[in-house]
Design a protein around this motif. Structure first.
Motif, PDB file in Angstrom:
ATOM      1  N   ASP A 167      -2.534  -6.324   9.660  1.00  0.00           N
ATOM      2  CA  ASP A 167      -2.089  -6.055  11.028  1.00  0.00           C
ATOM      3  C   ASP A 167      -1.134  -7.131  11.535  1.00  0.00           C
ATOM      4  O   ASP A 167      -0.517  -6.969  12.587  1.00  0.00           O
ATOM      5  N   ALA A 168      -1.002  -8.240  10.806  1.00  0.00           N
ATOM      6  CA  ALA A 168      -0.131  -9.338  11.236  1.00  0.00           C
ATOM      7  C   ALA A 168       1.330  -8.917  11.151  1.00  0.00           C
ATOM      8  O   ALA A 168       1.781  -8.378  10.145  1.00  0.00           O
ATOM      9  N   MET A 169       2.045  -9.166  12.225  1.00  0.00           N
ATOM     10  CA  MET A 169       3.471  -8.829  12.273  1.00  0.00           C
ATOM     11  C   MET A 169       4.293  -9.885  11.528  1.00  0.00           C
ATOM     12  O   MET A 169       3.926 -11.053  11.500  1.00  0.00           O
ATOM     13  N   PRO A 170       5.413  -9.467  10.942  1.00  0.00           N
ATOM     14  CA  PRO A 170       6.279 -10.441  10.270  1.00  0.00           C
ATOM     15  C   PRO A 170       6.787 -11.479  11.262  1.00  0.00           C
ATOM     16  O   PRO A 170       7.024 -11.180  12.433  1.00  0.00           O
ATOM     17  N   THR A 230       0.824  -1.214   0.000  1.00  0.00           N
ATOM     18  CA  THR A 230       0.000   0.000   0.000  1.00  0.00           C
ATOM     19  C   THR A 230       0.854   1.259   0.000  1.00  0.00           C
ATOM     20  O   THR A 230       0.344   2.352  -0.190  1.00  0.00           O
ATOM     21  N   GLY A 231       2.156   1.108   0.220  1.00  0.00           N
ATOM     22  CA  GLY A 231       3.059   2.247   0.178  1.00  0.00           C
ATOM     23  C   GLY A 231       4.504   1.792   0.081  1.00  0.00           C
ATOM     24  O   GLY A 231       4.864   0.741   0.607  1.00  0.00           O
ATOM     25  N   PHE A 232       5.305   2.593  -0.621  1.00  0.00           N
ATOM     26  CA  PHE A 232       6.731   2.294  -0.771  1.00  0.00           C
ATOM     27  C   PHE A 232       7.473   3.616  -0.778  1.00  0.00           C
ATOM     28  O   PHE A 232       7.089   4.549  -1.491  1.00  0.00           O
ATOM     29  N   ARG A 233       8.526   3.705   0.038  1.00  0.00           N
ATOM     30  CA  ARG A 233       9.294   4.948   0.119  1.00  0.00           C
ATOM     31  C   ARG A 233      10.765   4.626   0.353  1.00  0.00           C
ATOM     32  O   ARG A 233      11.088   3.712   1.100  1.00  0.00           O
ATOM     33  N   VAL A 234      11.619   5.398  -0.277  1.00  0.00           N
ATOM     34  CA  VAL A 234      13.059   5.295  -0.065  1.00  0.00           C
ATOM     35  C   VAL A 234      13.566   6.674   0.280  1.00  0.00           C
ATOM     36  O   VAL A 234      13.227   7.654  -0.388  1.00  0.00           O
ATOM     37  N   VAL A 266       9.081  -2.257  12.772  1.00  0.00           N
ATOM     38  CA  VAL A 266       7.732  -2.470  12.258  1.00  0.00           C
ATOM     39  C   VAL A 266       6.810  -1.537  13.016  1.00  0.00           C
ATOM     40  O   VAL A 266       6.734  -1.584  14.245  1.00  0.00           O
ATOM     41  N   VAL A 267       6.136  -0.660  12.282  1.00  0.00           N
ATOM     42  CA  VAL A 267       5.255   0.335  12.886  1.00  0.00           C
ATOM     43  C   VAL A 267       3.812  -0.043  12.575  1.00  0.00           C
ATOM     44  O   VAL A 267       3.419  -0.103  11.411  1.00  0.00           O
ATOM     45  N   GLU A 268       3.050  -0.304  13.634  1.00  0.00           N
ATOM     46  CA  GLU A 268       1.631  -0.617  13.451  1.00  0.00           C
ATOM     47  C   GLU A 268       0.866   0.658  13.136  1.00  0.00           C
ATOM     48  O   GLU A 268       1.115   1.701  13.731  1.00  0.00           O
ATOM     49  N   GLU A 269      -0.059   0.536  12.207  1.00  0.00           N
ATOM     50  CA  GLU A 269      -0.917   1.652  11.847  1.00  0.00           C
ATOM     51  C   GLU A 269      -2.348   1.160  12.033  1.00  0.00           C
ATOM     52  O   GLU A 269      -2.941   0.614  11.110  1.00  0.00           O
ATOM     53  N   PRO A 270      -2.868   1.314  13.266  1.00  0.00           N
ATOM     54  CA  PRO A 270      -4.174   0.736  13.605  1.00  0.00           C
ATOM     55  C   PRO A 270      -5.247   1.014  12.556  1.00  0.00           C
ATOM     56  O   PRO A 270      -5.438   2.139  12.133  1.00  0.00           O
ATOM     57  N   GLY A 271      -5.881  -0.057  12.141  1.00  0.00           N
ATOM     58  CA  GLY A 271      -6.952   0.037  11.163  1.00  0.00           C
ATOM     59  C   GLY A 271      -6.482   0.111   9.724  1.00  0.00           C
ATOM     60  O   GLY A 271      -7.286   0.014   8.810  1.00  0.00           O
ATOM     61  N   SER A 272      -5.186   0.307   9.510  1.00  0.00           N
ATOM     62  CA  SER A 272      -4.722   0.391   8.122  1.00  0.00           C
ATOM     63  C   SER A 272      -3.464  -0.426   7.864  1.00  0.00           C
ATOM     64  O   SER A 272      -2.814  -0.250   6.853  1.00  0.00           O
TER      65      SER A 272
END
Length: 130
Positions: free
Chosen positions: A59-62, A39-43, A89-95
């Motif tokens: 929401d599942a963590m690696p 859903t997003g990619f940034r360098v 790993v940054v959780e973004e609740p709901g997204s």
């Protein structure tokens, strides 16, 4: 990402470029395979490092799996990313979540004086190529 790393001055070592490309590939592959897609990619490049951020909607963590010899079910990628980069790993609740991997722009080969240093650069096109 490739172009951004090739623009760094002084040039990065080809091993740094290879590690960054591998980490980006693994993060994108993991998002597609395990989290429904990217859903997003940034360098971003700064402070002597490259940061690669890949977001997905899960929401599942690696999870690092223990690879089993002769079984082709994967499990190597996340562990490899964690060995090559500092990972957050940054959780973004709901997204979903964003995985950020930071790699240094230098390696043990990254000095012009070191005989193993190979600067990452574009090859000039051969005659007749664009």
């Amino acid at each position: 990402m490739y172009d951004a790393l090739l623009a760094v001055r002084p040039p990065v070592d080809v091993l740094v470029l290879a590690d960054a490309v591998l980490v980006a590939s693994e993060l994108v592959s993991n998002a597609v395979r395990h989290a429904g897609g990217v859903t997003g990619f940034r360098v971003s490049i700064g402070d002597g490092e490259v940061e690669i951020s890949v977001s997905d909607g899960s929401d599942a963590m690696p999870v690092e799996r223990t690879p089993r010899p002769l079984v082709r079910e994967g499990g190597y990628g996340w562990g490899l990313v964690r060995r090559l980069a500092r990972v957050e790993v940054v959780e973004e609740p709901g997204s979903g979540k964003t995985v950020r991997a930071r790699l240094p722009l230098t390696s043990s080969h990254s000095t012009y004086e070191h005989p193993g240093f190979v600067p990452a650069q574009r090859k000039p096109p051969r005659s007749g190529e664009r």
